[in-house]
Design an enzyme around this catalytic site. Structure first.
Site, mmCIF file in Angstrom:
data_model
loop_
_atom_site.group_PDB
_atom_site.id
_atom_site.type_symbol
_atom_site.label_atom_id
_atom_site.label_comp_id
_atom_site.label_asym_id
_atom_site.label_seq_id
_atom_site.Cartn_x
_atom_site.Cartn_y
_atom_site.Cartn_z
ATOM 1 N N HIS A 14 -9.009 2.060 1.281
ATOM 2 C CA HIS A 14 -7.576 2.284 1.518
ATOM 3 C C HIS A 14 -7.235 3.708 1.110
ATOM 4 O O HIS A 14 -6.876 3.971 -0.040
ATOM 5 C CB HIS A 14 -6.770 1.250 0.713
ATOM 6 C CG HIS A 14 -5.298 1.285 0.948
ATOM 7 N ND1 HIS A 14 -4.490 0.187 0.763
ATOM 8 C CD2 HIS A 14 -4.464 2.280 1.344
ATOM 9 C CE1 HIS A 14 -3.233 0.503 1.022
ATOM 10 N NE2 HIS A 14 -3.194 1.784 1.373
ATOM 11 N N HIS A 16 -5.246 7.090 3.044
ATOM 12 C CA HIS A 16 -4.629 7.739 4.209
ATOM 13 C C HIS A 16 -5.082 9.186 4.187
ATOM 14 O O HIS A 16 -4.788 9.897 3.223
ATOM 15 C CB HIS A 16 -3.106 7.658 4.121
ATOM 16 C CG HIS A 16 -2.596 6.253 4.010
ATOM 17 N ND1 HIS A 16 -2.137 5.545 5.090
ATOM 18 C CD2 HIS A 16 -2.512 5.408 2.942
ATOM 19 C CE1 HIS A 16 -1.763 4.334 4.701
ATOM 20 N NE2 HIS A 16 -1.987 4.224 3.394
ATOM 21 N N HIS A 194 -0.806 -3.181 5.917
ATOM 22 C CA HIS A 194 -0.118 -3.084 4.633
ATOM 23 C C HIS A 194 0.861 -4.258 4.556
ATOM 24 O O HIS A 194 1.647 -4.474 5.494
ATOM 25 C CB HIS A 194 0.679 -1.789 4.541
ATOM 26 C CG HIS A 194 -0.140 -0.564 4.270
ATOM 27 N ND1 HIS A 194 -1.223 -0.214 5.015
ATOM 28 C CD2 HIS A 194 -0.028 0.382 3.297
ATOM 29 C CE1 HIS A 194 -1.741 0.918 4.529
ATOM 30 N NE2 HIS A 194 -1.040 1.299 3.488
ATOM 31 N N GLU A 197 3.401 -4.867 -0.493
ATOM 32 C CA GLU A 197 3.447 -3.694 -1.385
ATOM 33 C C GLU A 197 4.856 -3.665 -1.979
ATOM 34 O O GLU A 197 5.038 -3.879 -3.160
ATOM 35 C CB GLU A 197 3.140 -2.418 -0.581
ATOM 36 C CG GLU A 197 3.209 -1.126 -1.409
ATOM 37 C CD GLU A 197 3.060 0.147 -0.560
ATOM 38 O OE1 GLU A 197 3.214 0.076 0.678
ATOM 39 O OE2 GLU A 197 2.812 1.223 -1.152
ATOM 40 N N ASP A 275 -5.211 5.337 -1.971
ATOM 41 C CA ASP A 275 -4.017 5.373 -1.109
ATOM 42 C C ASP A 275 -3.705 6.795 -0.622
ATOM 43 O O ASP A 275 -4.085 7.150 0.494
ATOM 44 C CB ASP A 275 -2.812 4.746 -1.834
ATOM 45 C CG ASP A 275 -1.772 4.169 -0.888
ATOM 46 O OD1 ASP A 275 -2.034 4.129 0.324
ATOM 47 O OD2 ASP A 275 -0.702 3.748 -1.362
ATOM 48 N N ASP A 276 -2.978 7.550 -1.442
ATOM 49 C CA ASP A 276 -2.609 8.928 -1.092
ATOM 50 C C ASP A 276 -2.886 9.807 -2.314
ATOM 51 O O ASP A 276 -1.950 10.221 -3.021
ATOM 52 C CB ASP A 276 -1.123 8.984 -0.714
ATOM 53 C CG ASP A 276 -0.810 8.086 0.470
ATOM 54 O OD1 ASP A 276 -1.137 8.456 1.611
ATOM 55 O OD2 ASP A 276 -0.281 6.987 0.236
HETATM 56 N N1 ADE Z 1 1.474 5.547 4.320
HETATM 57 C C1 ADE Z 1 0.831 6.280 3.414
HETATM 58 N N2 ADE Z 1 0.818 5.654 2.229
HETATM 59 C C2 ADE Z 1 1.447 4.468 2.404
HETATM 60 C C3 ADE Z 1 1.749 3.375 1.565
HETATM 61 N N3 ADE Z 1 1.397 3.339 0.283
HETATM 62 N N4 ADE Z 1 2.441 2.342 2.086
HETATM 63 C C4 ADE Z 1 2.811 2.365 3.367
HETATM 64 N N5 ADE Z 1 2.563 3.363 4.191
HETATM 65 C C5 ADE Z 1 1.875 4.417 3.725
HETATM 66 ZN ZN ZN Z 2 -1.541 2.781 2.038
#
Ligand code: ADE
Ligand code: ZN
Length: 337
Positions: A14, A16, A194, A197, A275-276
């Site tokens: 996971h 992006h 997703h 969350e 994630d990011d």
């Molecule tokens: N796009 C990038 N990070 C995300 C996240 N944590 N939740 C939903 N969309 C995303």
């Molecule tokens: Zn994500």
């Protein structure tokens, strides 16, 4: 424990790719593409990374992605992420990309995928890191736009293993994308989404039942439904959990409150992911360390996150077996020290 975590083989499911755009690279791409930025320096930009929820992050994240224009930009972005993988002993990664973030600005689908794919091939050849690519639909956009994006992806079917669903969860439930996911499955794509969350546990149920997902991204709100929790355990449905992300986006107040270790002990197939990472304060090793620092946890349990990720990945059974062996050997060696 820190050295154990550093050298532990890891699998990421996971991430992006646009979320791995570090401020320094963002600034150098802005310069290369002659784009002016509303921040004076990478440091000033980093200081703006204070979020109160998912949407406040997404607004800054989509703005940042605007510097990505040429194939080389997507290559450089992906290559920089793979260098971090190497540092963190990530042996396999499954990467999300958001084509609509770019095609909506006039960047061709081809530019995006060819840049990313070339870097992934170099990552396999030069760094020994295997990878898969997952194309996400932006759920704040329409079903028609998702269908058009799926159409654009068809010539690149061999480079994309699955489709996913990301962006603003609240107000955009899984059912909005039921038909496009059905079409994607007919075309041979696997599916993920997703869910749970920020949104309710029902979004997890609906992702499984309506979208046919092979794993759930985040999914931490599953604890709100006892029957769902039992179902996730019985079906071994994987959750790609992102600990640092969840703290940065205020899904949990702090890491001590995070439910990932409890879920692991209850038998849910949880995994650790970044994630990011450029926005949330860390890559894979940082996420493992953050969990281990906030919870009492054994080496065997930490390795279980990797074992769960191997099992949940979209690689062949023989590749899974080879990777499991790596982890087993690593654990045996660690037990002798
Ligand atoms: N796009 C990038 N990070 C995300 C996240 N944590 N939740 C939903 N969309 C995303
Ligand atoms: Zn994500």
């Amino acid at each position: 424990m820190k050295t154990f975590i550093q050298s532990l083989p890891k699998v990421e499911l996971h991430i992006h790719i646009e979320g791995s755009l570090e401020p320094e690279l963002l600034f150098s791409l802005a310069q290369r593409n002659q784009i002016s930025l509303p921040y004076a320096s990478p440091e000033a930009l980093r200081k703006a990374y204070e979020f109160e929820d998912l949407q406040s992050f997404l607004d800054i994240y989509y703005q940042g992605a605007g510097v990505l224009q040429q194939k080389q930009d997507f290559y450089d972005l992906t290559w920089a992420y793979l260098q971090r993988c190497k540092q963190d002993n990530v042996i396999h990664t499954e990467i999300f990309f958001d084509p609509q973030t770019h095609t909506d600005r006039g960047v061709a689908f081809e530019t995006v995928i060819e840049g990313i794919d070339a870097a992934l091939k170099a990552g396999q050849q030069q760094l020994g890191i295997s990878s898969n690519l997952i194309m996400c639909f932006l759920r704040h956009l329409s079903e028609e736009q998702a269908i058009e994006t799926l159409r654009q992806a068809l010539p690149y079917k061999d480079k994309i293993v699955a489709v996913g669903l990301d962006s603003s969860e609240l107000g955009h439930p899984p059912e909005k994308f039921q038909r496009v996911f059905e079409q994607a499955r007919e075309q041979g794509f696997l599916t993920v989404a997703h869910a749970g969350e920020e949104g309710p546990a029902q979004n997890i149920v609906d992702s499984i039942e309506l979208l046919g997902v092979s794993r759930v991204d985040h999914g931490v709100r599953c604890v709100d439904s006892e029957s769902l929790l039992a179902r996730l355990i019985a079906s071994k449905m994987p959750l790609t959990v992102c600990p640092l992300s969840n703290i940065k986006l205020c899904v949990f107040d702090n890491m001590q409150q995070h439910n990932i270790v409890e879920l692991l002990r209850q038998g849910v197939a949880v995994t650790i992911n970044s994630d990011d990472p450029a926005y949330f304060g860390g890559y894979m090793t940082d996420n493992f360390n953050a969990v281990a620092n906030a919870h009492t946890i054994t080496m065997q349990e930490l390795a279980q996150f990797t074992i769960n990720a191997i099992e949940a990945s979209f690689i062949s059974d023989s590749q899974k077996q080879a990777y499991r062996l790596l982890v087993d050997r690593y654990l045996e060696k660690a037990a002798l020290i």
